[in-house]
Design a protein around this motif. Structure first.
Motif, PDB file in Angstrom:
ATOM      1  N   PHE A  26       0.865  -1.181   0.000  1.00 57.24           N
ATOM      2  CA  PHE A  26       0.000   0.000   0.000  1.00 57.24           C
ATOM      3  C   PHE A  26       0.895   1.223   0.000  1.00 57.24           C
ATOM      4  N   ALA A  27       1.031   1.856  -1.150  1.00 59.82           N
ATOM      5  CA  ALA A  27       1.904   3.027  -1.284  1.00 59.82           C
ATOM      6  C   ALA A  27       1.113   4.302  -1.027  1.00 59.82           C
ATOM      7  N   ILE A  28       1.771   5.289  -0.408  1.00 58.17           N
ATOM      8  CA  ILE A  28       1.172   6.584  -0.111  1.00 58.17           C
ATOM      9  C   ILE A  28       2.078   7.659  -0.719  1.00 58.17           C
ATOM     10  N   THR A  29       1.476   8.690  -1.260  1.00 60.32           N
ATOM     11  CA  THR A  29       2.258   9.823  -1.735  1.00 60.32           C
ATOM     12  C   THR A  29       2.245  10.901  -0.665  1.00 60.32           C
ATOM     13  N   SER A  30       3.443  11.283  -0.206  1.00 64.19           N
ATOM     14  CA  SER A  30       3.542  12.279   0.855  1.00 64.19           C
ATOM     15  C   SER A  30       3.243  13.674   0.318  1.00 64.19           C
ATOM     16  N   THR A  36       9.063   9.010   5.843  1.00 61.52           N
ATOM     17  CA  THR A  36       9.972   9.563   4.835  1.00 61.52           C
ATOM     18  C   THR A  36      11.434   9.267   5.180  1.00 61.52           C
ATOM     19  N   GLY A  37      12.157   8.677   4.205  1.00 60.84           N
ATOM     20  CA  GLY A  37      13.586   8.431   4.362  1.00 60.84           C
ATOM     21  C   GLY A  37      13.944   7.200   5.155  1.00 60.84           C
ATOM     22  N   LEU A  38      12.961   6.437   5.604  1.00 62.28           N
ATOM     23  CA  LEU A  38      13.238   5.215   6.371  1.00 62.28           C
ATOM     24  C   LEU A  38      12.707   3.994   5.620  1.00 62.28           C
ATOM     25  N   GLY A  39      13.299   2.819   5.897  1.00 62.70           N
ATOM     26  CA  GLY A  39      12.843   1.599   5.259  1.00 62.70           C
ATOM     27  C   GLY A  39      12.877   1.709   3.747  1.00 62.70           C
ATOM     28  N   ALA A  40      11.739   1.395   3.120  1.00 67.54           N
ATOM     29  CA  ALA A  40      11.663   1.431   1.661  1.00 67.54           C
ATOM     30  C   ALA A  40      11.025   2.715   1.137  1.00 67.54           C
ATOM     31  N   SER A  41      10.834   3.716   2.010  1.00 71.50           N
ATOM     32  CA  SER A  41      10.213   4.970   1.584  1.00 71.50           C
ATOM     33  C   SER A  41      11.233   5.950   1.019  1.00 71.50           C
ATOM     34  N   GLU A  42      10.777   6.774   0.103  1.00 76.74           N
ATOM     35  CA  GLU A  42      11.638   7.782  -0.517  1.00 76.74           C
ATOM     36  C   GLU A  42      11.854   8.966   0.423  1.00 76.74           C
ATOM     37  N   GLY A  43      12.851   9.809   0.079  1.00 75.39           N
ATOM     38  CA  GLY A  43      13.117  11.015   0.843  1.00 75.39           C
ATOM     39  C   GLY A  43      14.328  10.879   1.739  1.00 75.39           C
ATOM     40  N   GLU A  44      14.700  11.981   2.383  1.00 75.00           N
ATOM     41  CA  GLU A  44      15.847  12.019   3.281  1.00 75.00           C
ATOM     42  C   GLU A  44      15.380  12.172   4.725  1.00 75.00           C
ATOM     43  N   GLU A  91       7.153   8.799  -2.428  1.00 73.69           N
ATOM     44  CA  GLU A  91       6.347   7.585  -2.298  1.00 73.69           C
ATOM     45  C   GLU A  91       6.739   6.866  -1.016  1.00 73.69           C
ATOM     46  N   LEU A  92       5.764   6.662  -0.144  1.00 73.70           N
ATOM     47  CA  LEU A  92       6.000   5.994   1.133  1.00 73.70           C
ATOM     48  C   LEU A  92       5.544   4.546   1.033  1.00 73.70           C
ATOM     49  N   SER A  93       6.392   3.652   1.472  1.00 74.72           N
ATOM     50  CA  SER A  93       6.126   2.219   1.368  1.00 74.72           C
ATOM     51  C   SER A  93       5.308   1.728   2.561  1.00 74.72           C
ATOM     52  N   GLY A  94       4.198   1.040   2.293  1.00 73.44           N
ATOM     53  CA  GLY A  94       3.356   0.538   3.364  1.00 73.44           C
ATOM     54  C   GLY A  94       2.857  -0.867   3.102  1.00 73.44           C
ATOM     55  N   ALA A  95       2.349  -1.484   4.148  1.00 72.42           N
ATOM     56  CA  ALA A  95       1.700  -2.801   4.045  1.00 72.42           C
ATOM     57  C   ALA A  95       0.363  -2.691   4.745  1.00 72.42           C
ATOM     58  N   LEU A  96      -0.709  -3.033   4.039  1.00 80.35           N
ATOM     59  CA  LEU A  96      -2.054  -2.985   4.607  1.00 80.35           C
ATOM     60  C   LEU A  96      -2.440  -4.374   5.078  1.00 80.35           C
ATOM     61  N   GLU A  97      -2.564  -4.529   6.406  1.00 78.84           N
ATOM     62  CA  GLU A  97      -2.984  -5.804   6.974  1.00 78.84           C
ATOM     63  C   GLU A  97      -4.513  -5.845   6.955  1.00 78.84           C
ATOM     64  N   ASP A 148       6.973  13.796   9.570  1.00 77.06           N
ATOM     65  CA  ASP A 148       6.312  12.574  10.056  1.00 77.06           C
ATOM     66  C   ASP A 148       4.814  12.820  10.253  1.00 77.06           C
ATOM     67  N   VAL A 149       4.490  13.963  10.814  1.00 81.70           N
ATOM     68  CA  VAL A 149       3.080  14.296  11.041  1.00 81.70           C
ATOM     69  C   VAL A 149       2.343  14.406   9.710  1.00 81.70           C
ATOM     70  N   ALA A 150       2.952  15.082   8.751  1.00 79.58           N
ATOM     71  CA  ALA A 150       2.334  15.216   7.431  1.00 79.58           C
ATOM     72  C   ALA A 150       2.169  13.850   6.762  1.00 79.58           C
ATOM     73  N   ASP A 151       3.169  12.959   6.938  1.00 78.42           N
ATOM     74  CA  ASP A 151       3.058  11.596   6.398  1.00 78.42           C
ATOM     75  C   ASP A 151       1.860  10.875   6.992  1.00 78.42           C
ATOM     76  N   LEU A 152       1.666  11.023   8.294  1.00 76.22           N
ATOM     77  CA  LEU A 152       0.552  10.367   8.966  1.00 76.22           C
ATOM     78  C   LEU A 152      -0.799  10.895   8.499  1.00 76.22           C
ATOM     79  N   VAL A 153      -0.886  12.198   8.313  1.00 79.30           N
ATOM     80  CA  VAL A 153      -2.136  12.789   7.824  1.00 79.30           C
ATOM     81  C   VAL A 153      -2.477  12.213   6.450  1.00 79.30           C
ATOM     82  N   ALA A 154      -1.472  12.117   5.582  1.00 78.07           N
ATOM     83  CA  ALA A 154      -1.692  11.546   4.251  1.00 78.07           C
ATOM     84  C   ALA A 154      -2.101  10.077   4.344  1.00 78.07           C
ATOM     85  N   ALA A 155      -1.458   9.330   5.249  1.00 70.15           N
ATOM     86  CA  ALA A 155      -1.768   7.908   5.407  1.00 70.15           C
ATOM     87  C   ALA A 155      -3.190   7.701   5.929  1.00 70.15           C
ATOM     88  N   ALA A 156      -3.589   8.505   6.922  1.00 73.76           N
ATOM     89  CA  ALA A 156      -4.927   8.376   7.491  1.00 73.76           C
ATOM     90  C   ALA A 156      -5.993   8.658   6.446  1.00 73.76           C
TER      91      ALA A 156
END
Length: 404
Positions: free
Chosen positions: A6-10, A66-74, A15-21, A83-91
């Motif tokens: 489950f990919a998210i655009t920040s 952003t910037g961790l694991g398989a997600s893009e960015g620094e 592109e943020l890498s995710g897994a939807l359980e 991180d907060v903005a990433d979470l808002v986009a994910a929610a």
């Protein structure tokens, strides 16, 4: 549990890498899990909590910031605000996928991030928040970053060590950390809140949990993770936290109005995964599945398990009703059911050679030391008179009609 990428655009276009359980059965709501500082979506707590929520019907997204694991960015140029903005986009992405308000769950600094994200999300998007080992001030995290902070503020960037790993951190990263005021956000928050914290946490002390809990309005709850370490490295601690969150969240992500709870009979509806199937009666619901050896997720009994259970439970109930009516000292029964797929060799009936005969075997142990031999014999005889037994051995017809 079934899991899908489950990919998210920040907000910054990464592109943020995710897994939807996903639940094996139907979805009652959605959740997002925010991992701890410099961790990833593969952290034990992230996986355990996400899958426990999915087991209770709550689709849960775990993703890399952003910037961790398989997600893009620094990572070093992102900081807490990112991180907060990433979470808002994910929610918002999870809400769009599953519908209805979502639960936010955050671990350590991820807990601080979900509290800040909650302040930006309206009640249409946010159902509740749960935090695990969260700090009450974001600046606390600076203490685990080993390096010359003053030099970074002077020069614009520099290297720090976090948990033995090196990161290049920008001045903006440090400034954003210091500027966040969590307690004010929590004090203004008006959503259900669950605090989970270990009283012996050596990284984020229990006083942080007390401050967060005290600042929040009701409804709020507290669970002590006695003996757990900060990262929940013990599977038992991670699963306990997961079960607590999943049970608590059910109150705020109630059963869906569009679920097929019938007035009579049983409704079966396909869920997720390869064989996940949800069964609904007028007042109950559960999942049926196939074992992993057959390609399923092993999250519920198989169809044949249910068939054996139908005969076994009806047998036990019939025996109990008969013995109680007789007022005999019956203390129950233990019934072992098995299914024999090829019974032809033991069948005495004259059968066509192309017909396969199957059998249900029922081994019954009658409990009650005070029962006489005659009473035991009569109770065993009554087992063959249970309604499900009569249905299975009678002239059973199955009629199929189109309902749509």
């Amino acid at each position: 549990m079934p899991s899908e990428p489950f990919a998210i655009t920040s907000a910054e276009g990464h592109e943020l890498s995710g897994a939807l359980e996903l639940p094996t059965g139907l979805v009652r709501g959605g959740a997002v899990f925010a991992h701890c500082f410099t961790c990833t979506k593969q952290a034990r707590a992230a996986v355990s909590v996400s899958r426990a929520l999915a087991a209770r019907g709550i689709a849960c997204l775990r993703f890399d910031f952003t910037g961790l694991g398989a997600s893009e960015g620094e990572f070093g140029r992102a900081g807490f605000a990112t991180d907060v903005a990433d979470l808002v986009a994910a929610a918002r992405a999870v809400r769009e996928r599953v519908g209805g308000p979502v639960l936010l769950v955050g671990h350590s600094l991820g807990g601080a991030a979900v509290l800040a994200a909650g302040a930006e999300l309206g009640r249409e998007t946010l159902a509740a928040i749960a935090t695990i080992a969260a700090p009450s001030d974001v600046g606390h995290v600076l203490g685990v970053m080993k390096g010359d902070h003053d030099a970074i503020l002077r020069d614009g960037e520099g290297e720090v060590s976090i948990g033995g790993r090196s990161f290049t951190i920008s001045r903006a990263f440090l400034e954003r950390m210091e500027a966040a005021s969590l307690l004010d956000l929590v004090n203004e928050m008006r959503v259900p809140y669950l605090v989970l914290h270990s009283p012996s946490d050596p990284v984020v002390g229990i006083d942080h949990a007390s401050a967060l809990f005290g600042a929040a309005y009701h409804p709020k709850s507290f669970v002590s993770l006695d003996g757990a370490d900060h990262l929940l490295t013990s599977s038992e601690d991670a699963e306990f936290a997961a079960d607590m969150i999943a049970g608590w969240a059910g109150r705020y992500l109630p059963l869906r109005d569009d679920w097929p709870m019938p007035d009579e009979g049983v409704v079966v509806q396909t869920g997720h995964g390869r064989f996940g199937t949800e069964v609904h009666t007028k007042t109950h619901r559960f999942v049926a599945d196939e074992p992993r050896s057959y390609g399923g997720d092993d999250t519920g009994p198989t169809p044949y398990d249910l068939l054996l259970a139908a005969l076994g439970t009806c047998t036990a109930m019939t025996m109990t009703m008969y013995a109680r009516r007789k007022k005999w000292p019956f203390e129950g029964a233990r019934i072992h059911m098995t299914h024999e797929r090829d019974h032809s060799a033991d069948c005495e009936r004259a059968l066509d050679e192309h017909v396969r005969v199957e059998a249900l075997n029922r081994d019954i142990e009658v409990l009650g030391d005070a029962l006489t031999d005659d009473q035991r014999r009569r109770i065993l005889e009554i087992a063959d008179k249970c309604p499900v037994h009569r249905t299975l051995e009678g002239q059973l017809h199955i009629h199929t009609r189109s309902a749509g």
